[in-house]
Design an enzyme around this catalytic site. Sequence first.
Site, PDB file in Angstrom:
ATOM      1  N   ARG A  85     -47.535  11.055 -22.841  1.00  0.00           N
ATOM      2  CA  ARG A  85     -46.039  10.930 -21.435  1.00  0.00           C
ATOM      3  C   ARG A  85     -46.976  12.225 -20.932  1.00  0.00           C
ATOM      4  O   ARG A  85     -45.470  12.745 -20.306  1.00  0.00           O
ATOM      5  CB  ARG A  85     -45.108  11.221 -22.613  1.00  0.00           C
ATOM      6  CG  ARG A  85     -44.983   9.888 -23.864  1.00  0.00           C
ATOM      7  CD  ARG A  85     -43.124  10.732 -24.559  1.00  0.00           C
ATOM      8  NE  ARG A  85     -43.072  11.396 -25.375  1.00  0.00           N
ATOM      9  CZ  ARG A  85     -43.856  11.771 -26.377  1.00  0.00           C
ATOM     10  NH1 ARG A  85     -44.517  11.283 -27.307  1.00  0.00           N
ATOM     11  NH2 ARG A  85     -44.383  13.514 -26.863  1.00  0.00           N
ATOM     12  N   ARG A  95     -48.363  20.417 -19.214  1.00  0.00           N
ATOM     13  CA  ARG A  95     -48.666  18.837 -19.426  1.00  0.00           C
ATOM     14  C   ARG A  95     -49.282  18.832 -20.876  1.00  0.00           C
ATOM     15  O   ARG A  95     -49.151  19.610 -21.698  1.00  0.00           O
ATOM     16  CB  ARG A  95     -49.897  18.182 -18.764  1.00  0.00           C
ATOM     17  CG  ARG A  95     -51.211  18.839 -19.109  1.00  0.00           C
ATOM     18  CD  ARG A  95     -52.235  19.056 -18.218  1.00  0.00           C
ATOM     19  NE  ARG A  95     -52.206  20.249 -16.695  1.00  0.00           N
ATOM     20  CZ  ARG A  95     -52.876  19.952 -16.068  1.00  0.00           C
ATOM     21  NH1 ARG A  95     -53.425  20.363 -15.949  1.00  0.00           N
ATOM     22  NH2 ARG A  95     -51.963  20.617 -15.236  1.00  0.00           N
TER      23      ARG A  95
END
Length: 175
Positions: A85, A95
Amino acid sequence: MNNAIRSYIGLGSNLENPKGQVQQALQELAALPLSRLVASSSLYATSPVGPQDQPDFINAAACLETHLSPLALLDQLQALEQRHRRRRLRHWGPRTLDLDLLLYGELTLHQPRLTVPHGQMHARAFVLVPLVEVATALQQPITLHQQPLNHWLTAINMSDIRRLNDTGVTATATI
């Protein structure tokens, strides 16, 4: 793997259980098609580069032997990021997983999607320290811009990188 190219991948995460994200990604790298995970580094914690309003990162490096082309390997790495994701909302932002193709054999490549060797690796402790650990364990001398990797370690700030485990490099195959 006969005639396989030895390539090095940088791994990083600072969201959704970063240590678990990196450990899972290492397992997934071992399952890439036409590739074999040869070794992986210890995990390291580092402060973010760029915006400081985000959690610290967990980083590692891995060595793969692969028959994939550089762009096919990049495609596989980006697909793995997507399975975790990964969203690209802000440059150098947080991230779930970041996978960078650092080196691909002796190849030098400058294309719109891929630059090898990775353009900033020589200036970043979170890349160099795990990479040197893997290369040293595999007894593979690596040069970057005609200098050994250890040369670049002397030129960067290493005060903000912390090794998380004491197990050292995990080799998955005898070289």
